[in-house]
Design an enzyme around this catalytic site. Sequence first.
Site, short mmCIF file in Angstrom:
data_model
loop_
_atom_site.label_atom_id
_atom_site.label_comp_id
_atom_site.label_asym_id
_atom_site.label_seq_id
_atom_site.Cartn_x
_atom_site.Cartn_y
_atom_site.Cartn_z
N GLY A 134 0.81 -1.20 0.00
CA GLY A 134 0.00 0.00 0.00
C GLY A 134 0.85 1.26 0.00
N CYS A 135 0.25 2.36 -0.43
CA CYS A 135 1.00 3.62 -0.51
C CYS A 135 1.41 4.12 0.87
CB CYS A 135 0.19 4.67 -1.26
SG CYS A 135 -1.50 4.91 -0.65
N TYR A 136 0.46 4.20 1.78
CA TYR A 136 0.78 4.59 3.15
C TYR A 136 1.74 3.58 3.79
CZ TYR A 136 -2.58 8.36 4.29
OH TYR A 136 -3.25 9.55 4.41
#
Length: 316
Positions: A134-136
């Site tokens: 995921g980006c986060y």
Amino acid sequence: MSDRLSLGLVGARGYVGAELIKLVAAHPRFELAFVSSRERDGQRLADHEAAYTGDLHYTNLGPAAVAGQGVDALVLALPNGMAAAFTAALDTAGKAPVVVDLSADFRFDDSWHYGLPELTRHHADGARRISNPGCYATAMQLAVAPMRDVLAGPVQCFGVSGYSGAGTSASDKNNPEKLRDNLMPYALVNHIHEREVTRQLGHAVEFMPHVAPHFRGITLTANLHLERAFSLDDVTQRYRDAYAGEPLVTVLDEAPWVSRIAGRHGAEVGGFTLSADGRRLVVVSTLDNLLKGAATQALQNLNLAFGLPETMGIPT
């Protein structure tokens, strides 16, 4: 010119799909074989993506049809919960392309390689099914990993993302009117990225995400409690050693700004600040959620899977 590698993309209308199309269009080895989108079925790809100059049209392919395409690589850029039907169809058809899944569907599945190259490339050899982080989760892990062995207690992470992270389906979290002059908190406990990072780091992480009015880019501030006192020089050296030679991670003394990372393919980590007793550290990391947080990282993983230079086709 070496042989071209055919690549199919499912979920091509979204923001991440568009970024991946730009990268693949300029790649010296990969070539788009099909792009699938229900909403744009039949439309010319070049009419929507200026970086692409070929003759492809969007198609609307279901799992069985995708499995029948015979591509070398397949990228699934779909919402959570939709990837399994496509991988099952590949299994039924006896097809084994390299698959990169951008959703969270296989990030907790040990039979899939978790592809955060800066931290996991040492066991990427031979991986054919790759779960893109995921980006986060990427921003969190880059901020925390160099101190993982000296952590005491949970790490607190305060994240702020541009509204492109909420995707193209209409919601409060990507409504510019509701976001104007606003900061919107959501999923403040048990967010899927909280569980993802806790699993990958083997250490508890507490994550508090927010959406801001800007379009792209993540700022992640991590609060780390340490089991012993550190000097600022010791901390900074740990991060510089950890990311030495990493073309897509830059270590800064000052805190990075999200406005400086938008549209760029790497991540920045810095702003190292210690408490007076040297046992509490605050670190800031930034990245573009659509690029290093998704499309760029997917291309890193594809390059590695095919034995190509990891940053081939990635502007650095």
